[in-house]
Design an enzyme around this catalytic site. Structure first.
Site, PDB file in Angstrom:
ATOM      1  CB  SER A 133     -28.094  22.714  29.477  1.00  0.00           C
ATOM      2  OG  SER A 133     -28.007  23.703  28.476  1.00  0.00           O
ATOM      3  CE  LYS A 188     -28.333  24.685  32.681  1.00  0.00           C
ATOM      4  NZ  LYS A 188     -29.547  25.252  33.110  1.00  0.00           N
ATOM      5  CG  HIS A 191     -23.986  25.080  30.617  1.00  0.00           C
ATOM      6  ND1 HIS A 191     -25.160  25.801  30.505  1.00  0.00           N
ATOM      7  CD2 HIS A 191     -23.874  24.390  29.465  1.00  0.00           C
ATOM      8  CE1 HIS A 191     -25.716  25.549  29.337  1.00  0.00           C
ATOM      9  NE2 HIS A 191     -24.959  24.702  28.688  1.00  0.00           N
ATOM     10  CG  ASN A 192     -27.152  28.342  32.847  1.00  0.00           C
ATOM     11  OD1 ASN A 192     -26.926  27.320  32.216  1.00  0.00           O
ATOM     12  ND2 ASN A 192     -28.337  28.605  33.345  1.00  0.00           N
ATOM     13  CD  GLU A 195     -27.202  29.678  27.965  1.00  0.00           C
ATOM     14  OE1 GLU A 195     -27.125  28.473  28.282  1.00  0.00           O
ATOM     15  OE2 GLU A 195     -28.242  30.343  28.139  1.00  0.00           O
TER      16      GLU A 195
END
Ligand code: NAP
Length: 476
Positions: A133, A188, A191-192, A195
């Site tokens: 990231s 990940k 995490h996105n 986001e």
């Protein structure tokens, strides 16, 4: 010279587009000898010509690229996610040897990573699925890294990964071993998703301050700048302050007002949402953020309905609306992270991963898009209690929720009365109220299911499953 004698490179990077070339240069900066390769050699030539580096060499033949690497050979794949990754893996398997290592550092779907892990393992090679990231800048100067694969093997990759990773304020690298097979790409993905929610919340705070607070772009820039000096300090708030100050280079006013009100998505937020439904975890804020982007694309329909659905003609906003919005943003952010981390907790059980949630929060503290001082608090919360069932249970976050909840209620109510869509904030409030309610009406739903489908129901005063012969009291 034999091929082995020529093997002087520490690591290879397959894929010289934005991410691959920058990650390769980052490794080269840290003293590692990097071999670069790309399907179309022109791309590699251009990278080498634009960024000559004593530690980086371009290769134009796959066999030569692989033969240039010291054994066990290590190749990072940084190509378009999906089918290209499978094609590249198979071409690498054909030229690599048992014991060599393939690391997919793209945004691959974690279930593909689990499948590829087994496929590569069957050929006697090792596989890593690594979330990266931080975009272009992160790849070049320090990303947050989420490697998943074999723990023993991780130790051999660690010096390179820790060297190139971003460093948090305490000097610790934003890289940790996440877990086996698809764990890195799973982390990940979520995490996105977080986001997406984070960006949506900031977009909603902008709409509210513009329409309820009457703030100009200059004022917005100043407000976000101020917020960035406090508990909301984060990469995303910082760039938002910059964006509102940016003049249009092709006309008058600020650029933000000339940008079409429609946002795209590549898939990781949607994957998070789908996965959370499959796992039975409520990540409604992430789903709301995905849907907000979907709805933003309906430009014509929205234009049409804006003339046909009646808008409220008056509303009231209190004098402290900006502070209320700031508190709402912070509180809703707690909920978004609570939802994302609840998904991690569930995934650890579902996929047999040992996910250290405190470590995961700590590697988001720098290098990545969601980096924020807030993440120090999440790290602390899991350090205090690694078994925390919900982030909202942590004393610090619980106190913040209780302190800010009246602001969130006022802001959501004001948005509703003014007709301003704030789906993520509304979902945050709804999640908090659902979490604190002992009555959700699910008794009625059980009764309905038993009525039409004999699904049985549970009683409050006795164990077991019951079926009732429901009477039709009202016939048409
Ligand atoms: P990209 O635009 O996603 O992909 C372009 C690269 O993929 C080129 O090197 C291209 O080679 C290669 N490629 C495409 N099809 C191929 C095939 N069939 N065989 C071999 N190579 C093939 O590149 P990117 O933006 O640098 O991203 C790379 C990965 O990192 C992606 O998974 C992306 O989702 C992930 N990622 C991107 C960002 C970001 O901010 N951009 C951030 C984090 C993660 P040719 O030049 O020969 O076509």
């Amino acid at each position: 010279m034999s091929q082995d004698n020529a093997a002087t490179m520490d690591i290879g990077v397959y894929g010289m587009a934005v991410m691959g070339s920058n990650l390769a240069l980052n490794m080269a900066d840290h003293g590692f000898k990097v071999a670069g390769f790309n399907r179309h050699g022109d791309v590699t030539r251009e990278v080498i010509a634009k960024h000559p580096h004593p530690n980086m060499s371009g290769f134009y033949d796959l066999q030569e690229f692989v033969s240039s690497l010291k054994k066990p050979r290590r190749v990072v794949i940084m190509v378009k996610a999906g089918k290209p990754v499978d094609l590249v893996i198979d071409s690498l398997i054909s030229v690599m040897e048992k014991g060599d290592v393939i690391i997919d550092a793209g945004n691959s779907f974690f279930k593909d990573t689990i499948r590829r892990f087994q496929h590569v393992d069957e050929h006697g090679l090792h596989y890593f699925g690594m979330g990266v990231s931080g975009g272009e800048k992160g790849a070049r100067f320090g990303p947050s890294l989420m490697p998943g694969g074999s723990r023993d093997l991780y130790e051999s990759l660690r010096p390179i990964l820790e060297a190139i990773a971003a460093k948090a304020k305490d000097g610790k690298p934003c890289c940790t071993f996440i877990g086996t097979d698809g764990a890195g790409h799973y982390v990940k993905m979520v995490h996105n998703g977080i986001e997406y929610a984070d960006m949506q919340l900031i977009a909603e705070s902008y709409l509210l301050m513009k329409h309820l607070g009457g703030k100009s772009n200059a004022e917005l820039s100043r407000i976000y700048h101020e917020w960035n000096g406090g508990e909301l300090k984060s990469y995303l708030i910082g760039i938002t302050a910059d964006i509102f100050a940016e003049k249009d280079d092709k006309g008058s006013g600020e650029l933000v007002d000339k940008i079409v009100d429609s946002a795209g998505q590549k898939g990781t937020g949607r994957w998070t949402s789908i996965q959370s439904l499959e796992q039975g975890v409520d990540t409604a804020m992430i789903t709301a953020a995905c849907n907000a982007r979907v709805m933003s694309n309906l430009l014509e329909e929205r234009e049409n309905f804006s003339k046909r659905i009646v808008a409220p003609d008056s509303w009231e906003a209190n004098e402290n609306i900006v502070e209320d919005i700031r508190r709402s943003l912070y509180t809703a952010k707690i909920v978004a992270y609570a939802q994302g981390f609840a998904l991690y907790r569930s995934a650890a059980k579902e996929f047999g991963w040992h996910l250290d949630l405190g470590r995961i929060a700590s590697i988001f503290r720098a290098g990545c898009i969601i980096q924020a001082v807030f993440l120090d608090k999440i790290t602390e919360a899991y350090q205090k209690n690694p078994q925390l069932a919900s982030l909202m249970e942590d004393e610090f976050f619980l106190a913040k929720i209780n302190e800010n909840l009246p602001s969130l209620r006022r802001v959501v109510a004001a948005a509703a009365s003014a007709g301003i869509p704030v789906p993520a904030m509304m979902n945050a409030l709804s999640y908090i109220d659902t979490s604190r309610s002992t009555q959700l009406g699910a008794n009625l739903i059980q009764a309905q299911r038993d009525y039409f489908g004999a699904h049985t129901y549970q009683r409050t005063d006795a164990e077991g499953a019951y079926h009732h012969a429901w009477q039709e009291h009202y016939k048409e």
